[in-house]
Design a protein around this motif. Structure first.
Motif, short mmCIF file in Angstrom:
data_model
loop_
_atom_site.label_atom_id
_atom_site.label_comp_id
_atom_site.label_asym_id
_atom_site.label_seq_id
_atom_site.Cartn_x
_atom_site.Cartn_y
_atom_site.Cartn_z
N LEU A 79 9.65 11.94 10.38
CA LEU A 79 9.12 10.88 11.24
C LEU A 79 9.25 9.55 10.53
N GLY A 80 9.22 8.48 11.31
CA GLY A 80 9.41 7.16 10.72
C GLY A 80 8.19 6.29 10.89
N LYS A 81 8.18 5.18 10.15
CA LYS A 81 7.04 4.29 10.25
C LYS A 81 7.41 2.95 10.90
N GLU A 82 8.64 2.78 11.29
CA GLU A 82 9.03 1.46 11.77
C GLU A 82 8.37 1.10 13.10
N GLY A 83 8.58 1.96 14.10
CA GLY A 83 8.01 1.68 15.42
C GLY A 83 6.51 1.47 15.35
N PRO A 84 5.78 2.42 14.75
CA PRO A 84 4.33 2.22 14.63
C PRO A 84 3.97 0.92 13.93
N PHE A 85 4.79 0.52 12.98
CA PHE A 85 4.46 -0.72 12.28
C PHE A 85 4.59 -1.94 13.16
N VAL A 86 5.51 -1.88 14.08
CA VAL A 86 5.60 -2.97 15.05
C VAL A 86 4.30 -3.04 15.84
N HIS A 87 3.83 -1.87 16.24
CA HIS A 87 2.59 -1.82 17.00
C HIS A 87 1.40 -2.27 16.14
N ILE A 88 1.38 -1.78 14.90
CA ILE A 88 0.26 -2.14 14.02
C ILE A 88 0.24 -3.65 13.79
N ALA A 89 1.41 -4.23 13.58
CA ALA A 89 1.45 -5.67 13.35
C ALA A 89 0.96 -6.42 14.58
N SER A 90 1.33 -5.93 15.75
CA SER A 90 0.87 -6.59 16.97
C SER A 90 -0.64 -6.45 17.10
N LEU A 91 -1.13 -5.28 16.76
CA LEU A 91 -2.57 -5.07 16.78
C LEU A 91 -3.25 -6.06 15.84
N CYS A 92 -2.70 -6.16 14.65
CA CYS A 92 -3.22 -7.10 13.65
C CYS A 92 -3.24 -8.50 14.22
N ALA A 93 -2.15 -8.90 14.83
CA ALA A 93 -2.05 -10.26 15.37
C ALA A 93 -3.11 -10.46 16.44
N ALA A 94 -3.26 -9.47 17.31
CA ALA A 94 -4.22 -9.62 18.39
C ALA A 94 -5.64 -9.71 17.84
N LEU A 95 -5.94 -8.86 16.87
CA LEU A 95 -7.30 -8.86 16.31
C LEU A 95 -7.55 -10.14 15.53
N LEU A 96 -6.54 -10.55 14.77
CA LEU A 96 -6.65 -11.78 13.99
C LEU A 96 -6.84 -12.97 14.91
N SER A 97 -6.13 -12.93 16.01
CA SER A 97 -6.23 -13.99 17.00
C SER A 97 -7.65 -14.07 17.53
N LYS A 98 -8.19 -12.90 17.83
CA LYS A 98 -9.58 -12.86 18.31
C LYS A 98 -10.52 -13.40 17.25
N PHE A 99 -10.26 -12.99 16.02
CA PHE A 99 -11.12 -13.42 14.92
C PHE A 99 -11.03 -14.94 14.74
N MET A 100 -9.80 -15.45 14.77
CA MET A 100 -9.60 -16.88 14.58
C MET A 100 -10.21 -17.68 15.72
N SER A 101 -10.26 -17.09 16.89
CA SER A 101 -10.79 -17.85 18.02
C SER A 101 -12.30 -18.05 17.88
N LEU A 102 -12.89 -17.39 16.89
CA LEU A 102 -14.27 -17.70 16.57
C LEU A 102 -14.39 -19.15 16.10
N PHE A 103 -13.34 -19.66 15.52
CA PHE A 103 -13.38 -21.00 14.95
C PHE A 103 -12.67 -22.02 15.83
N GLY A 104 -11.52 -21.67 16.29
CA GLY A 104 -10.69 -22.68 16.96
C GLY A 104 -10.42 -22.33 18.40
N GLY A 105 -10.01 -23.33 19.14
CA GLY A 105 -9.78 -23.13 20.57
C GLY A 105 -8.38 -22.72 20.93
N ILE A 106 -7.44 -23.02 20.05
CA ILE A 106 -6.05 -22.80 20.45
C ILE A 106 -5.70 -21.34 20.49
N TYR A 107 -6.57 -20.51 19.96
CA TYR A 107 -6.22 -19.10 19.91
C TYR A 107 -6.46 -18.39 21.24
N GLU A 108 -6.87 -19.16 22.24
CA GLU A 108 -7.12 -18.53 23.53
C GLU A 108 -5.92 -18.64 24.45
#
Lengths: 895, 895
Positions: free
Chosen positions: A213-242
């Motif tokens: 099995l490979g880790k590439e595809g899942p890593f694309v998903h994990i990175a997107s998850l990270c981005a989405a969660l980070l975005s949510k986290f950052m939107s605690l501070f700033g408005g542009i993340y919405e």
């Protein structure tokens, strides 16, 4: 009552998400609950609770509104809240200054590099543990076998179970879903924290088992998850993340990061993610991907240096081919052969993978059994594969004891195996030893490895754990390349070059070419070429690799969809097929040939009964709003949910109560003449006029322009669920009437009567029905309704090619066909898909089987005939406008 | 008469090509002439003449029409023509089967590889000739100087003159123009055979002179020219080569080929061309670029092998850095410094280049003088540069005797210069010798080289010859990197690595990093990283290169536009600025803030007088068509030219003649009652009704759908000049009336009266004016008018970010802002550009100077204020809707 309401909502969302499968009920429900709580004045408690992630977005919207409309929130709240608001504003200012995109990207890269490194580390430990167990039990073969087999079975079963329980969305590669999300479709629960945890842990266990099995595809998903969660986290501070556009841009960058930090290949990562997820790529987004992927790859490799695994930053699978004369021109045919064969192999892999999935789905008895014992299938598959790779058993003939990584390292080795023969010394770190068998030729080992691994990988990737297919395919490709290379080396022991110095053939170079070609063929990408350069750290074989990859793509694309497109079809995600290699006949098909002419519409002056009828008869997501049935001038489109709420408002209990109150007042008037019914009159008048209300996309100020002649005012392009105007009654509080009940297909049960005022609901069922009939005859008041005032319009003559471009550019799922303002048809994703997949032949119209959808038809027709036939076909099909449910069913049948 | 007609046409086209500068008069004129000839029955002679390139496209259109409408052409033509048509059809069938895209791409790659190789070969010969001359005259320094200086002056002057005479469009890089063309703007004469010849020969001479000029930009242009010509050639056989979308796709691929075969860098070529020319890239076009560029690079390198220059296919500037330990982690700060410094350097280069152009343009006296003696400027610049590089003179301190290629090879050398010191042996092929000066340190040489070359390159690229700036910048970057590398090597003679073996610093690696970073900064691209890997054949420095390139881009993009965008502005090509790095404030500006509210429109029931007035008062390219002034429902848009022809038709001489005839008939009727005026009556009736005529995009069949309730019928989206309906009188034969004359601003001169029938034009001037006044009061008959029935619509709330996306995605130049069908504003490229370039500050609205347009404003404003100000600003500006002429003037002033 509550059950009723949620039924209604469920139905509504099922139709909102056109292609079903993934509903976003939970999140929306939470928001609605929050709205209800807030309405009832519990503002303070909300302001604390809203720090939770789910409610965050909603709260932000509200805060923004408050701030702009003169801080009523702040004025009402005590001083403590005021300070916290100030702090938030200061933070926001800081972030808006410093918090440019690059901060976000650096954080994303950093997190992903850490995740990648930790996952790799855990996988390495898992694999080492297996080796240690296997090695420690070398006294007893049976015990050895047990250890060898049990370990992966346990890990895979755990991974499957864990994923199943925590977040079933984490299963599989994730690239198909990301492709769909980047097309603009909302699959919200794909990007939650739960999914993140499930994906990371599931992936670690799955790869730690040693399965192919490979880790590439899942890593694309994990990175997107990270981005989405980070975005949510950052939107605690700033408005542009919405901002939605921004989130899409960040997700695209995250995909690049995923690939980049998985292989330490920033350039290849960016390109691969573009090829795999985008149809049209915004070049302004390019630097984001590069920036984040480079940073991520850098950190990922630096961690290895700090961990003393490496001396400095180099490639992951470093090769040491000679630079001066990497290959001879006369070797190019061999490279081309690798490319073409890989093309066929890649198509076969995709086909095999789909075949396995479909076979298991179709066998009802097997399916039923497996559905009950969900973990049995993973366990069985793992058992089979690990049995076959058991080193003292069959595994000895296919280098079974090597892990994926070790196999790849040995395959890319720059020395020749065949030339030295079997008897010769063969001592490269001990790993290459695995390829050598005392009785069997190295060629046989390689062939066995390729054949066995091929079906094993295709089978293993169907296990419901987070896993990708890129790496297994990559290794098989490398083995195939090595096989060809070794054959060439055996054939030309002194190299091909005729004059001057002897340059022996480098089989490792062939392995590189094969790896790139096969993985390119399976994924339909060219950028695997770049990935191999970055993985091996050498670019000397650029031309052979490019030639092989392009040939492999040409062959594979003409035979099968890419693995990801194949999965998209299997999962029935909303998609739009690519136009493929030879698509010149698509220039000649026009929108009028494929559009549905029998468009359902509502007119500006229709009454509620029309609305009711139309909602009863059809199940489209959006309806066209035209000026009148005669002029057919398209004014906009309205979502079904909006119409339903209009109707439910008209027939709502509160309005009925008002009527009762009014009736009572009229009765009173007989007694006293002085009574104030101005407000009711005004209301009545308003509902007669056609008036549109301002509704805003985000909760900004309302424009103060003077009203023009006609009281039409701006409405928003994309309605947001968050910003529902407060007077719009969609919360379960508003009870739908009897007539409405029939619309939602549930029997009209007795309503829970709540006494909410001065009057009593003393109407009989007959009176209610009568009242509702009267209400239904009233003209619709569109004032509380959100109208999309500029739905996308096409012209009859627009070519299929252009339509495809526009649909994929703008992520549309339907477009109206107009002729000088007049609505004459509608084209949805479905028609477009059919038109692209179903080819037009001279004999007649034929929808090709999905498996052959990328194959070119042998004959091209003259345009006239084709179009005429198309028309007939369309007319035939448009007799009954098929709803979305019908679509998905027919899709199911055709697969 | 003829002069009058062409005046009118000239005006028309000047307004059609919104941003002026490049009119396509000639080609169109030729086509119109051809149309006229054909109309007068000279079909046969045309069928021979039409094989010329200019008329080719037209003829194809006609042929296609004939073929479909029952072969009237063939039936009329003799047997010989029939046979030739058959042959053409057979060929067409063959091509349509075999002639898929890949045939085209292979041909394109092959041709470009040959062109690139031949150009390189000729350049090498030219340079060798100069060296030979210079070497042969080593007895006399003055003669040597004369030879050294005269040779380039002659070559450059020839190049400038030749280009000026043959095709002035060939001047410069060509990438800006290609960017514009790929945005959908038609700059037709940019892709002619003449331009091709001028560009190839001009480029060869210019580069053969040894000036610091590059071939990359011109090669992008040459490849596009090749693609366009090849497309025209192929369309002799097949039909698919006429499609506009396809041509754009092929041009995009061609750009990739241009870079790919210039550097033998297929991957970098594709990426660079995407970054430089596209805003949104269609991933389906990706393989085309890769395929063609790989093939081209392959052939280009194979030619070198066949020519015995090389033993096998390797990189163009092969490096031999060690693989095991390419660089230490601790060297990364040095690489980062290179990146940041390159960023500033790149911005400075772009600024300097523009400054020189603007300086020369502004100095009226210099300008006047130079305009008269066009070849003086090139000669002077060449003289200056070659004097300074004269090896026995100042050139000895800056390796002046090396050609660009030699400099690069020596700069990328993997040995250290500084460590060995100046005194040590230094014998690398003799070329590195040039960097060593007996008295001067190698650091001084490098610094002098960088400084001198910097301004020389900026100056040289302003010479009006076909030339690019990529390669000079690349060399300067390499020198800068080398400088840093040599400094590092001198600082850490034994390398930085602390434990274990000694790894000395490789200054060549720094040169690679510097080259990529500086060229990336100047062009605002990241893919220069890939280009250097492909150029050097080594990817070991991937992380330093990526980091430096990204940093350089970050710095440069925040200071200056890219070189190509800078040239686009200088040349005033229609463009849309990118959103740049930190564009989050763009999410908050909305269309309503920037749109022009005072939209000029025509109503469906307007009379010709309104049309006349509106055409007199404004100069927009297209006008909105609304249902009525009250409803303001947008029905479509009409091109100005269409309206002009409507008006001219109404006031045409032939209609007047008809009137006279009619009048005469009425007079006759007094004598005999029996007369047939049915046809006139019908005509009159038709002109009263609003009726639309079917007009087709391509000359296909007319749809036979039954007419629906309202007699509105489909019209086309994009009107084609070729397919003008024959009844539309736009050829100079139809003379415009007196009222019309005033519209076209030319005095009503006496018309050349042609007797064309039975009656005589006996009307007096007063009668004519009277008649025209009557005609003007009639209601407009839009039947012969092409209406774009679905102009792009936006909503008020659409964000600037989204608007930018849509404009660049769809290549729009204006979009109407509607609110539920009602037209409320219009946004054109101009407003959008202003909005992006002019930042919003708290103090007020300020349009930033163009030079600073990519700089971020220090403060961000609160949205409310900004928008209110924006509104004021807009209202102020929209008082007089500025025409396009005004735009270009104000642009001129602001630069």
């Amino acid at each position: 009552m509550a059950g009723d309401g949620s039924d209604q909502r469920a139905l509504q969302y099922e139709q909102t998400l056109m292609y079903g499968r993934y509903t976003q009920e939970l999140g929306v429900y939470a928001k609605e609950e929050a709205a209800r709580l807030r309405e009832s004045g519990q503002r303070r408690s909300i302001s604390e609770r809203s720090r939770t992630l789910d409610l965050l977005e909603y709260d932000k919207g509200r805060c923004a509104k408050c701030r702009r409309s003169g801080y009523p929130y702040v004025l009402e709240a005590p001083a403590q809240d005021f300070i916290s608001v100030c702090t938030v504003r200061c933070q926001k200012f800081l972030i808006s200054r410093v918090g440019e995109d690059w901060i976000f990207l650096i954080l994303l890269g950093l997190v992903m590099a850490l995740v990648s490194w930790v996952v790799d580390f855990c996988i390495a430990i898992c694999l080492q543990a297996q080796k240690w167990m296997y090695g420690g039990l070398d006294s007893n073969v049976f015990l050895q076998y047990l250890a060898w087999v049990t370990y992966p079975v346990v890990l895979i079963t755990f991974s499957a179970g864990f994923t199943q329980i925590l977040a079933p969305q984490a299963v599989g590669s994730g690239i198909p879903e990301m492709k769909t999300i980047l097309r603009g479709v909302v699959l919200k629960e794909y990007l939650t924290f739960k999914t993140f945890v499930a994906k990371v842990i599931g992936l670690t266990c799955a790869l730690g088992s040693g399965m192919p099995l490979g880790k590439e595809g899942p890593f694309v998903h994990i990175a997107s998850l990270c981005a989405a969660l980070l975005s949510k986290f950052m939107s605690l501070f700033g408005g542009i993340y919405e901002n939605e556009s921004r989130n899409i841009e960040m997700l695209a960058a995250a995909c690049a990061v995923g690939v980049g930090c998985c292989f330490a290949a920033p350039i290849g990562g960016v390109l691969f993610s573009i090829e795999v997820t985008s149809t049209f790529f915004a070049v302004r987004n390019y630097w984001r991907g590069f920036f984040a992927a480079t940073f991520s790859a850098f950190i990922f490799r630096v961690l290895a240096v700090w961990n003393r695994d490496e001396e400095t930053i180099t490639a992951l699978f470093k090769t040491r081919f000679r630079l001066d004369f990497p290959f001879d021109l006369q070797e190019l045919p061999a490279f081309a052969v690798i490319g073409i064969a890989s093309g066929f192999g890649g198509a076969l892999f995709v086909y095999l993978n789909r075949l396995i999935v479909q076979f298991i789905r179709k066998q009802k008895t097997i399916n039923k059994f497996l559905m009950k014992k969900r973990l049995l299938y993973p366990a069985l598959v793992t058992l089979l594969i690990s049995t076959l790779t058991f080193p003292p058993g069959f595994g000895q003939f296919m280098a079974g004891k090597l892990t994926q990584k070790e196999s790849l390292v040995t395959l890319l080795d720059n020395r020749t195996w065949a030339k030295q023969g079997i008897a010769e010394e063969f001592d490269y770190i001990g790993n290459s030893q695995a390829w050598k068998h005392p009785q069997v030729n190295v060629f046989v080992t390689l062939v066995l490895f390729i054949v066995m691994r091929f079906w094993m990988s295709a089978l293993a990737t169907t296990i419901p754990v987070p896993c990708g297919a890129f790496m297994p395919v990559f290794v098989i490709g490398a083995a195939f390349g090595r096989l060809v290379g070794e054959s060439m080396a055996a054939w030309f022991p002194d190299g091909i070059h005729s004059d001057g110095s002897i340059y022996p053939i480098v089989p490792g170079g062939y392995a590189v070419v094969g790896a790139a070609a096969l993985s390119g063929a399976v994924t339909h990408t060219v950028s695997t070429a770049v990935i191999v350069f970055e993985l091996t750290g050498q670019i000397s074989h650029i031309l052979p690799v490019m030639i092989a990859v392009i040939l492999a793509n040409a062959v594979a694309q003409s035979l099968q969809p890419s693995l990801y497109d194949s999965i998209i079809r299997i999962k029935k995600l909303p998609y739009l097929p690519e136009l493929g290699w030879g698509h010149h006949e698509k220039y000649n098909i026009r929108v009028e040939d494929i559009m549905v002419r029998d468009v359902r519409y509502i007119t500006l002056n229709c009454c509620y009964r029309d609305l009711h009828n139309i909602l009863m008869s059809i199940h489209l997501k959006t309806l066209a709003l035209v000026e009148s049935a005669e002029s057919m001038i398209l004014l906009g489109s309205i979502e079904r949910a909006q119409l339903q709420s209009l109707l439910s408002q008209q027939l709502s209990r509160s309005r009925r109560m008002e009527y009762i109150r009014e009736r009572a007042a009229t009765e009173k008037k007989h007694l006293s003449v002085v009574s104030n019914n101005d407000s009711d009159d005004g209301r009545q008048r308003a509902s007669q006029e056609v008036r549109f209300q301002i509704s805003t996309e985000e909760s900004t100020f309302s424009p103060t322009r003077p009203a023009s002649q006609k009281p039409l005012k701006p409405a928003l392009k994309r309605s947001s669920v968050v910003e529902r105007p407060t007077e719009l009654p969609t919360s379960p509080h508003d009870h739908s009437g009897i007539a409405l009940k029939s619309l939602f297909c549930s029997s009209p049960d007795a309503e829970a009567l709540e006494d909410d005022g001065d009057v009593e609901d003393d109407m009989t069922l007959r009176e209610i029905t009568e009242w509702e009939e009267r209400q239904l005859d009233e003209q619709v008041n569109f004032s509380t309704c959100k109208i999309d005032p500029a739905p996308f319009q096409l012209v009859e003559r627009t070519s299929l090619h252009k339509t495809h471009t526009i649909f994929s550019l703008l992520g549309l799922d339907h477009a109206y066909v107009t002729s000088i303002g007049r609505l004459i048809g509608v084209v949805s994703l479905k028609e477009l898909r059919k038109a692209i997949e179903g080819s037009v032949t001279v004999k007649g119209v034929k929808v090709r089987p999905p498996l052959a959808s990328f194959r070119d038809s042998g004959t091209s027709s003259s345009e006239n005939e084709a179009t005429e036939l198309h028309k007939l076909w369309d007319r035939h099909r448009s007799v009954s406008l098929p709803g979305d449910q019908v679509t998905s069913e027919s899709d199911e049948k055709s697969q």
